[in-house]
Design a protein around this motif. Structure first.
Motif, PDB file in Angstrom:
ATOM      1  N   VAL A 138      -1.039   0.639 -13.389  1.00  0.00           N
ATOM      2  CA  VAL A 138      -0.764   1.101 -12.027  1.00  0.00           C
ATOM      3  C   VAL A 138      -2.055   1.027 -11.219  1.00  0.00           C
ATOM      4  CG1 VAL A 138       0.066   3.014 -10.619  1.00  0.00           C
ATOM      5  CG2 VAL A 138       1.020   2.656 -12.916  1.00  0.00           C
ATOM      6  N   TYR A 165      -4.264   8.945  -6.966  1.00  0.00           N
ATOM      7  CA  TYR A 165      -4.672   8.780  -8.374  1.00  0.00           C
ATOM      8  C   TYR A 165      -4.751  10.147  -9.065  1.00  0.00           C
ATOM      9  CZ  TYR A 165      -8.127   7.836 -12.128  1.00  0.00           C
ATOM     10  OH  TYR A 165      -8.814   7.757 -13.323  1.00  0.00           O
ATOM     11  N   THR A 175      -4.675   8.292 -17.710  1.00  0.00           N
ATOM     12  CA  THR A 175      -5.805   7.676 -17.011  1.00  0.00           C
ATOM     13  C   THR A 175      -6.036   6.236 -17.448  1.00  0.00           C
ATOM     14  OG1 THR A 175      -8.152   7.939 -16.475  1.00  0.00           O
ATOM     15  CG2 THR A 175      -7.485   8.529 -18.694  1.00  0.00           C
ATOM     16  N   LEU A 178      -4.264   3.897 -14.951  1.00  0.00           N
ATOM     17  CA  LEU A 178      -4.484   4.012 -13.519  1.00  0.00           C
ATOM     18  C   LEU A 178      -5.833   3.471 -13.075  1.00  0.00           C
ATOM     19  CD1 LEU A 178      -3.232   7.684 -13.008  1.00  0.00           C
ATOM     20  CD2 LEU A 178      -2.015   5.609 -12.345  1.00  0.00           C
ATOM     21  N   TYR A 180      -7.870   2.723  -8.960  1.00  0.00           N
ATOM     22  CA  TYR A 180      -7.690   2.876  -7.514  1.00  0.00           C
ATOM     23  C   TYR A 180      -8.842   2.228  -6.777  1.00  0.00           C
ATOM     24  CZ  TYR A 180     -11.324   6.473  -7.421  1.00  0.00           C
ATOM     25  OH  TYR A 180     -12.526   7.126  -7.521  1.00  0.00           O
ATOM     26  N   VAL A 206       0.910   0.799  -4.135  1.00  0.00           N
ATOM     27  CA  VAL A 206       0.783   1.002  -5.575  1.00  0.00           C
ATOM     28  C   VAL A 206       1.403  -0.198  -6.278  1.00  0.00           C
ATOM     29  CG1 VAL A 206       1.251   2.490  -7.536  1.00  0.00           C
ATOM     30  CG2 VAL A 206       0.959   3.497  -5.258  1.00  0.00           C
TER      31      VAL A 206
END
Length: 224
Positions: A138, A165, A175, A178, A180, A206
């Motif tokens: 993501v 996030y 984590t 993810l 960002y 996203v």
């Protein structure tokens, strides 16, 4: 024009047609991967270079494996659309990835990077869909309009992406899935000269991408 260039152009046209019509992710994932190659990915990447989509174009698996990934992404797309009406969900990367766009005006007050109370429910529901589909990466990307100083907008876009996030982390999204970043004013999707265009440019995108496990299962034909 040589045969190789003609093939690349033909496949590029096919990719644009598939991405713009109502074809399912399964169809898209199959069609573009059969002989398309990196030239097509690079061409579409140039077309889509002003959004986070540019980060994933060219990485399509394609073929039968791509169709299986596309089918999986179709299912998640429907889940997100049914549970999070505040989000706009698009199939990208030949159906093998999703782009979920949130309006920053809904998520954040003016000049603020604090997730609004109204947005917390949407993000909580979004986190549930991510938990139900664990084999993805993501990427969260913040964007602003061109009003104000460039440096300020860059920092604001980063802080807003980080806020999304952090909220997903609080809602048990790992984590390791993810990342960002902020793009500030630099990747508009509409005309900053109009209020309507600026509103569209103030957004958080996203990207949901297949991870190695999903790709491996798709290639083995075991992805369900």
């Amino acid at each position: 024009m040589g045969k190789v260039k003609l093939l690349a152009v033909a496949m590029l046209c096919l990719a644009v047609v598939l991405s713009g019509c109502g074809a399912s992710n399964t169809v898209k994932g199959t069609g573009i991967g059969v002989g398309a190659g990196g030239a097509v990915g690079a061409g579409i990447g140039a077309i889509a270079g002003n959004t986070a989509l540019g980060a994933v174009i060219g990485a399509a698996v394609g073929g039968t494996a791509g169709a299986l990934i596309g089918k999986k992404m179709d299912k998640q797309k429907k889940e997100i659309e049914s549970q999070i009406p505040e989000a706009t969900v698009e199939s990208v990367n030949d159906g093998e990835a999703l782009k979920v766009t949130f309006d920053s005006g809904i998520f954040f007050a003016t000049n603020s990077s604090t997730v609004s109370d109204a947005a917390k429910n949407a993000l909580s529901n979004f986190a549930v869909t991510l938990q139900q589909n664990p084999d993805t990466y993501v990427k969260i990307v913040g964007h602003t309009d061109s009003t104000g100083k460039v440096d300020y907008n860059q920092t604001l876009s980063e802080k807003r992406a980080k806020s999304v996030y952090d909220y997903l982390l609080l809602n048990s999204v790992g984590t390791n899935r993810l990342t960002y970043e902020g793009k500030g004013i630099h990747q508009p999707v509409a005309d900053n000269a109009t209020p309507e265009g600026r509103a569209l440019n103030r957004r958080v995108e996203v990207l949901i991408l297949a991870n190695e496990k999903m790709i491996q299962e798709a290639q083995q034909g075991t992805l369900k």
